[in-house]
Design a protein around this motif. Structure first.
Motif: not given
Length: 689
Positions: A520-527, A529-533, A570-573
């Motif tokens: 998950l993109d930590p800057t996205d409050p809607t959970n 958007r994703t990114m590679l990390a 990696t997900s909301a949970t």
């Protein structure tokens, strides 16, 4: 495994061909880890080899049984239709090899035609290519040789276990020999309604046209039909309380079968100047079908359990060719063993899945937890999300490796592999095609210091990749096709010590980082958007012991500690710091055989494992108050008695789970958990002529 994706459970009478105790439990070298004949002591990697003698003494017949006492390796359930090893916290269904060549289709491998099983821990893409991320398992096949052997085996046991094998090796003349191994098994299980029927035959030919040339060829036909057993469900964070024989779903409605044909050939020639040229080819085709009527979640009241169903048909044709050139030479004071090689391969795969619909056109029904079976009719057809796809993958690889002896005490091994791995993926449902073209550079560097000839201290660094097509080449999508492959980076230091003429100990400390993970993109409050990390890290210790403490006392086993956690959300949970599923922190295993006299011997084995989660740790939500299921830790004891009647005849009694411990061996998810087998007896008669 005898009748499902769990450890062996069937008491048996076994007659096996050939007494291989002279090889012992201690393998000294491998030609797979570096593609050159290299002592394990001089290989900078954690490796365990399960020898023929150990497999016979433990009455081993499949991969999960073979590696049961190997530190740092366990098996997930695999939905009752495939083997799924977990090595250093990384699970895989495709990191299997035979004689160093990829064998990545999903099925249960038998050991009727296998001499030894090698377990390589840590990424090893420099030798094996894509995958091999947490480690891999390689089987060494039985080949025709010039020592006559006539053997057969018969297995009879509880749960209607019936198995027969044969091993015939016959020299034709001084330059040619043939060997035929075969097996047939028809067994039930301690799990209600679970059955197994499988057969295999594997003729091989060896030919020496000259003293410096060896040609081998072989063909295997293997068929495996069984009931897919996905175990039991859970309730409020623990496996449900039920008898370990209880089948959840419909056993008769859960058939799975695979048919495999494989042809292999190799030629190896040593030139007068010492240069070695080796070429290996393997072609295989597999057709597989599996269907399961299986459990889901238990309701909040703990009275009913959901049952769902689906089936899947897969076929794959594979062709691989490897060419190696090995040169030994010296430059000044430095001795080199140089390997230059090339691998070419292609695989064609098709997948077709259907969802099961119960009466009322529903995909799930609820049945009483007290009787968690259903005989309702099921109609199978494709749902909106079911797979109907095909893929064509090709690999072209070049690799070079040099093993340098700088001094008698100091060695360096370095290698680099380049893979071009291309997948053309077609969604047959909408005609959409996707192409992924990965260019992978996989290095390995190891340093070995030998303070005394019998001991080595090593450090190793290696990288491996998993392309977005995944283990089974079916995971490509529009959203991930352009993403970089997942990257696995391993740092390892260790010690190997030949403590006696036939006893080896090893110690390894490692850190394995999994990066380029979709998080998950930590800057996205809607959970959304994703990114590679950086997504996962495994750290641990592995201690191994194999061989003879005395001329009469053989041992094999070890200890492992693993700390495997997520490094990002990696997900909301599933959040940063989450514990990975099916990775116990501590595992201890030790198998012993002691020969009191030339006639009598006994064996004792202990397996201890601490608790683990059935799946990766999640945070609780309003709709899921119990998101994590814990499988309790356990200690299991095995035992054996051996009787040597003559040079060619012996008997043995094996008892697995001697004290009838109730435990849970593995899982596929929080709602698919496999109970361990009850106390199991095996009586064996071993003969060779």
């Amino acid at each position: 495994m005898h009748a499902q994706s769990v450890e062996p459970v069937l008491p048996a009478v076994v007659v096996t061909a050939g007494d291989q105790r002279d090889t012992g439990y201690n393998a000294r070298a491998t030609s797979t880890a570096t593609r050159t004949d290299t002592p394990l002591r001089d290989t900078p990697q954690s490796i365990s080899v399960v020898t023929a003698a150990e497999m016979r003494d433990r009455s081993v017949q499949n991969i999960a049984e073979a590696v049961r006492y190997v530190p740092g390796v366990s098996f997930a359930q695999g939905e009752g239709n495939r083997e799924t090893p977990i090595i250093r916290g990384i699970s895989s269904t495709g990191d299997f090899f035979i004689d160093g060549i990829r064998d990545d289709v999903q099925y249960y491998r038998d050991l009727y035609n296998i001499e030894a099983v090698e377990v390589f821990r840590g990424p090893n893409a420099m030798i094996f290519g894509r995958g091999a991320t947490g480690g891999l398992i390689n089987r060494i096949g039985k080949q025709a040789n010039w020592q006559p052997l006539y053997g057969a085996s018969l297995t009879l046991g509880s749960h209607d276990n019936r198995r027969v094998t044969a091993d015939i090796n016959q020299p034709i003349n001084d330059v040619a020999a043939v060997r035929i191994t075969g097996m047939y098994e028809n067994s039930d299980s301690y799990r209600d309604g679970v059955t197994l029927e499988r057969s295999g035959i594997n003729p091989t030919l060896s030919w020496r046209p000259s003293s410096k040339t060896l040609v081998t060829a072989g063909y295997e036909h293997f068929k495996d039909d069984r009931i897919a057993d996905r175990g039991i469900s859970s309730y409020r964070g623990a496996p449900v309380g039920t008898d370990r024989s209880t089948f959840f779903g419909n056993a008769k409605g859960s058939p799975t079968g695979t048919e495999l044909d494989a042809v292999s050939a190799s030629i190896e020639h040593q030139f007068d100047n010492g240069l070695v040229l080796r070429n290996r080819t393997r072609w295989s085709t597999q057709d597989k079908f599996y269907q399961n009527v299986f459990p889901g979640a238990v309701n909040a009241a703990g009275t009913r359990v959901a049952i769902s169903a689906y089936n899947n048909a897969t076929s794959r044709d594979s062709l691989f060719n490897q060419t190696d050139v090995i040169a030994d030479f010296q430059t000044g004071p430095v001795r080199h063993k140089l390997l230059v090689g090339m691998e070419l391969g292609k695989q064609d795969t098709t997948n077709f899945r259907k969802t099961g619909y119960f009466p009322g056109n529903v995909t799930s029904v609820n049945v009483p937890l007290s009787d968690p079976t259903t005989n309702l009719p099921v109609t199978y057809r494709q749902s909106a999300s079911d797979a109907d796809n095909s893929s064509k993958s090709t690999v072209s690889a070049l690799y070079v490796q040099d093993q340098l002896e700088l001094t008698p005490q100091f060695f360096v091994i370095g290698g680099l592999r380049y893979d071009r791995f291309e997948v053309d993926f077609r969604n047959n449902r909408n005609g959409q095609t996707i192409n992924a073209d990965d260019h992978l550079m996989s290095p390995r560097v190891g340093v070995i210091y030998k303070p005394v000839p019998a001991a080595s201290i090593y450090a190793n660094y290696s990288i491996a990749y998993q392309p977005r097509a995944g283990d089974q080449l079916s995971s490509l999508s529009v959203t991930n096709a352009t993403l970089k492959p997942e990257k696995f980076k391993n740092y390892e230091v260790g010690v190997k010590w030949d403590m006696a003429s036939n006893l080896t100990g090893s110690l390894a400390l490692y850190q394995l980082d999994r990066t380029n993970v979709i998080v998950l993109d930590p800057t996205d409050p809607t959970n959304t958007r994703t990114m590679l990390a950086d997504g996962q890290r495994s750290k641990g210790i592995e201690i191994g012991l194999a061989g003879n403490l005395t001329s009469a006392w053989s041992v094999s086993g070890g200890y492992s500690y693993v700390d495997a956690k997520m490094l990002a959300d990696t997900s909301a949970t599933i959040r940063d710091g989450a514990e990975l599923g099916q990775v116990p922190s501590h595992t201890f295993t030790l198998w012993n055989r002691y020969d009191f006299s030339p006639m009598w011997g006994a064996g004792v084995g202990v397996i201890h494992r601490t608790k683990m989660l059935a799946s990766t740790e999640q945070v609780a939500t309003a709709s899921n108050a119990y998101p994590n299921v814990t499988l309790p830790g356990y200690t299991r004891v095995d035992a054996a008695v051996f009787l040597t009647l003559s040079k060619s005849l012996s008997a043995q009694l094996n008892v697995e789970n001697l004290f009838d411990k109730k435990y849970y061996i593995n899982a596929n998810s929080n709602t698919n958990i496999t109970p361990g087998a009850p106390r199991t007896f095996r009586v064996s008669l071993n003969a060779a002529f």
